[in-house]
Design an enzyme around this catalytic site. Structure first.
Site, PDB file in Angstrom:
ATOM      1  N   CYS A   1       2.187   2.775  16.548  1.00 17.43           N
ATOM      2  CA  CYS A   1       3.547   3.143  16.150  1.00 17.43           C
ATOM      3  C   CYS A   1       4.476   3.173  17.366  1.00 17.43           C
ATOM      4  CB  CYS A   1       3.645   4.498  15.476  1.00 17.43           C
ATOM      5  SG  CYS A   1       2.619   4.654  14.024  1.00 17.43           S
ATOM      6  N   ARG A  46       3.473  -2.231  19.334  1.00 13.29           N
ATOM      7  CA  ARG A  46       2.757  -0.972  19.140  1.00 13.29           C
ATOM      8  C   ARG A  46       2.330  -0.753  17.689  1.00 13.29           C
ATOM      9  NH1 ARG A  46       2.938   2.440  23.159  1.00 13.29           N
ATOM     10  NH2 ARG A  46       2.407   4.099  21.729  1.00 13.29           N
ATOM     11  N   TRP A  60       2.124   1.625  12.351  1.00 12.53           N
ATOM     12  CA  TRP A  60       0.763   1.117  12.209  1.00 12.53           C
ATOM     13  C   TRP A  60       0.059   2.172  11.373  1.00 12.53           C
ATOM     14  CZ3 TRP A  60      -4.301   2.486  13.078  1.00 12.53           C
ATOM     15  CH2 TRP A  60      -5.236   1.433  13.096  1.00 12.53           C
ATOM     16  N   ASN A 100       4.642   9.502  15.952  1.00  9.01           N
ATOM     17  CA  ASN A 100       3.543   8.642  16.379  1.00  9.01           C
ATOM     18  C   ASN A 100       2.357   9.549  16.663  1.00  9.01           C
ATOM     19  OD1 ASN A 100       1.813   6.812  17.622  1.00  9.01           O
ATOM     20  ND2 ASN A 100       2.885   6.892  19.585  1.00  9.01           N
ATOM     21  N   GLY A 101       1.214   9.266  16.051  1.00  7.99           N
ATOM     22  CA  GLY A 101       0.036  10.104  16.260  1.00  7.99           C
ATOM     23  C   GLY A 101      -0.521  10.540  14.923  1.00  7.99           C
ATOM     24  N   GLU A 141     -16.805  -9.208  26.356  1.00  6.82           N
ATOM     25  CA  GLU A 141     -15.346  -9.232  26.335  1.00  6.82           C
ATOM     26  C   GLU A 141     -14.844 -10.519  25.670  1.00  6.82           C
ATOM     27  OE1 GLU A 141     -12.747  -7.792  26.374  1.00  6.82           O
ATOM     28  OE2 GLU A 141     -11.181  -9.151  27.013  1.00  6.82           O
ATOM     29  N   LYS A 148     -12.157 -10.936  22.530  1.00 11.45           N
ATOM     30  CA  LYS A 148     -10.932 -11.746  22.625  1.00 11.45           C
ATOM     31  C   LYS A 148     -10.857 -12.729  21.462  1.00 11.45           C
ATOM     32  CE  LYS A 148      -8.953 -10.244  24.647  1.00 11.45           C
ATOM     33  NZ  LYS A 148      -9.057  -9.040  25.365  1.00 11.45           N
ATOM     34  N   GLU A 164     -10.409 -10.883  17.956  1.00  7.90           N
ATOM     35  CA  GLU A 164      -9.152 -10.187  17.640  1.00  7.90           C
ATOM     36  C   GLU A 164      -7.977 -11.116  17.364  1.00  7.90           C
ATOM     37  OE1 GLU A 164      -7.467  -7.474  20.585  1.00  7.90           O
ATOM     38  OE2 GLU A 164      -8.197  -8.727  22.209  1.00  7.90           O
ATOM     39  N   HIS A 186     -34.875 -12.166  21.723  1.00 11.14           N
ATOM     40  CA  HIS A 186     -35.278 -10.929  21.028  1.00 11.14           C
ATOM     41  C   HIS A 186     -34.579 -10.818  19.673  1.00 11.14           C
ATOM     42  CE1 HIS A 186     -37.443  -9.621  24.553  1.00 11.14           C
ATOM     43  NE2 HIS A 186     -36.406 -10.045  25.265  1.00 11.14           N
ATOM     44  N   LYS A 214      -1.459  -2.230  19.869  1.00 11.30           N
ATOM     45  CA  LYS A 214      -1.680  -2.330  21.313  1.00 11.30           C
ATOM     46  C   LYS A 214      -2.370  -1.094  21.868  1.00 11.30           C
ATOM     47  CE  LYS A 214      -1.293  -4.146  25.384  1.00 11.30           C
ATOM     48  NZ  LYS A 214      -2.342  -5.141  25.682  1.00 11.30           N
TER      49      LYS A 214
END
Ligand code: AGP
Length: 601
Positions: free
Chosen positions: A2, A29, A75, A101-102, A479, A483, A486, A502, A596
């Site tokens: 947000c 955001r 968001w 926000n939160g 990583e 990438k 997402e 394995h 983000k």
């Protein structure tokens, strides 16, 4: 998660349009819905909508004059994506507008409190499914008890549990009230006007003078000035103003089609800034770690992979044993934190909830907090005993690219500082990285991007993609998977090369694409054997390596940078993820379901 924005000024301005533009700059955001409320001479103007704000033509917001406005880019956490759940939220007579926000973690208890006090049921009071909506109703409740707007706001703030940044506007009052605990909020000071926002780009067109309120502080912001106080005891807090040194250009696309591509391509520059660390700061952070009995690296997502890399570098270069953890999985280890521990946070935003939670516990138990951050003034910055900054300027695309490589670079320096003769070793580390940046600069050209686009064209319809690496390149394989997942939405998984036999090798069929990260180090032979095993089972091998091998169906050459090869290996993967996203019709800057900065657990 947000983005919030507030404006108050002495003169009438085109406030809805200004708020629209600020929210557009904060869209990274949160981008599932948005809303604006502006105080105009004719009453309160409200506009809410589902979708990205940038999909709305700004002309639709033109011509709304006023001196006060608030806006929010959402968001969703509590309640689906809908107009009714988008902010601002109001009290019953719609005189109080709130953006948040939160998460209000005790929203159920607060609802029960309101029903009991007001003798009402849910449907009489709430119109949305959000946790936020308790805030305007609580302020309204305290106002009706005879409180001023300010004291009703403070009483409400005292009841909220969780992390939040809140901005409130009330019809008839010429000021905004705001408070924060755990979620970001920055104040911008202009001439006879003030701005409130989750992040600086929202008002950088208007001012560079900023102040960061602390946790559990609240603000009364009018065109004449700001007053800051502690939410708990009302004690006055003197605002500390500072100047933003980076310019808007570093938060714009500068001619690139997407922020993600711009941020990938600017890595020679961002890495150059990142390695210009003061020796003293690195040595001080290293000294704390050397004195500690336990040292934990901690991060989430990409930052967690870089934290793992930090652990490996600390061991292989610094000769120190540390342990890296994913923020959300740290809980069982909190019991081991004490005055002899160091918690080392790796975070671009400095606001990631799971990391913040571990740091707060660590702080209470007397542990020392060291952070590697990008955002100055963030919550982690404020709670750290020692901090290092990657200095890469704002990273706007949701996918972390230039921040990740900068984190890796600083962690390499830190590992050198951790070594026995830290000072001399650090000089060696700096030399190595200066050379690495030079080579990356010569190699990372638009031609590399075109070449990788060609590889992406071959891979764009695949359902699965695997990445293998060993040693320092094992976290890079993990990583790489993040990438690709997402932004391209392709199922991708990273494995240490040694783990293949394995289990994961059962996934390989004729044509399954596998990226092999092969460095010129002690892992090379084993990596080649693993690649051979994959090849014999029909895998289509994309080699990221400094030297060619007949095992490769595609070869992406990378410079051989010794222990800094991890940085070079990340870059083609970032480009591949970017091109896959674009070729598959996705917006790489704003991937679905992501935000983000993950400020909720
Ligand atoms: C990576 O591309 C993601 N955007 C995500 O995993 C991110 O690294 C994570 O949420 C941590 O964020 P931070 O660095 O701001 O703490």
């Amino acid at each position: 998660m947000c983005g919030i924005f507030g404006y108050v000024g002495v003169r009438e301005r085109d406030v809805a349009l200004m708020t629209y533009r600020a929210l557009r700059d904060l869209e990274y955001r949160g981008y599932d819905s948005w809303g604006i409320a502006a105080m105009t001479p004719d009453g309160v103007f409200v506009r809410k909508s589902v979708g990205k704000i940038s999909d709305t033509n700004e002309q639709e917001l033109k011509g709304i004059s006023g001196k006060l406005a608030i806006g929010h880019s959402r968001w969703a956490t509590h309640g689906g994506v809908s107009e009714v759940n988008s902010h601002p939220h109001f009290n019953r007579d719609r005189t109080i507008a709130v953006i948040h926000n939160g998460i209000v973690e005790n929203h159920n208890e607060l609802r029960a409190f309101l029903y009991a006090k007001l003798g009402l049921v849910h449907a009489d009071l709430f119109v949305s499914e959000t946790d936020t909506e308790v805030i305007p109703h609580l302020i309204d409740y305290f106002l009706r008890l005879g409180n001023t707007f300010e004291s009703a706001f403070v009483e409400t703030g005292k009841m909220l549990e969780g992390r939040y940044a809140v901005v409130v506007m009330k019809r008839g009052e010429p000021y905004l009230l705001a408070m924060r605990d755990g979620s970001p909020l920055v104040v911008g000071e202009g001439e006879d006007q003030y701005y409130l926002a989750s992040d600086v780009p929202a008002f950088l067109d208007h001012t560079r003078t900023v102040c960061y309120p602390g946790d559990r502080e609240y603000l009364k912001v009018s065109a004449e000035g700001i007053m800051m106080r502690s939410l708990d005891d009302g004690a006055k807090v003197e605002p500390k103003w500072s100047e933003i040194l980076w310019d808007k250009a570093s938060a714009t696309k500068e001619g690139h089609p997407h922020y993600m591509l711009k941020e990938i391509l600017e890595q020679p520059l961002s890495l150059d800034k990142a390695i210009r660390q003061e020796d003293g700061k690195l040595l001080e952070a290293a000294a704390l770690m050397k004195e500690a009995e336990h040292c934990f690296f901690i991060g989430c997502g990409t930052a967690a992979k870089m934290a793992k890399l930090g652990e490996l570098y600390a061991a292989s270069v610094g000769g120190r044993q540390t342990t890296a953890f994913v923020g959300s999985e740290f809980k069982p280890y909190e019991q081991f934190l004490d005055r002899k521990s160091v918690l080392f946070a790796v975070s671009q935003s400095g606001e990631t909830a799971d990391v913040l939670e571990a740091l707060s516990v660590g702080k209470k138990r007397g542990a020392k907090i060291v952070s590697l951050l990008n955002v100055v003034g963030s919550s982690m910055d404020r709670m750290s005993d020692k901090k290092l900054f990657i200095n890469t300027g704002p990273e706007i695309a949701v996918a972390s690219t230039k921040a990740a490589t900068a984190q890796a670079a600083v962690l390499i320096l830190l590992a050198h500082a951790l070594a026995k003769d830290g000072k001399a070793k650090l000089a060696e580390g700096k030399h190595l990285l200066r050379r690495a940046v030079k080579e990356i600069k010569a190699w990372l050209t638009p031609d590399l991007s075109y070449e990788i686009r060609r590889v992406a064209e071959r891979l764009k319809d695949t359902n699965d993609l695997y990445i293998i690496g060993r040693g320092l390149n094992a976290p890079i394989a993990h990583e790489a998977a993040i990438k690709i997942q997402e932004v391209s939405y392709i199922h991708a998984e990273g494995f240490p090369g040694g783990e293949l036999k394995h289990g994961p090798i059962a996934l390989i069929q004729k044509g399954t694409p596998v990226i092999a990260l092969i460095a010129n180090d002690e892992t090379r032979r084993d990596m080649e054997s693993n690649t051979m095993e994959l090849k014999s089972r029909g895998a289509y091998i994309i080699g990221i390596a400094p030297t060619h091998s007949p095992l490769f169906d595609e070869w992406i050459p990378v410079p051989d940078l010794g222990i800094a090869s991890t940085i070079a290996n990340l870059i083609p993967i970032q480009l591949l993820a970017y091109h896959l996203a674009v070729l598959r019709g996705n917006d790489p800057d704003k991937p679905r379901n992501l935000a983000k900065s993950v400020t909720v657990k």
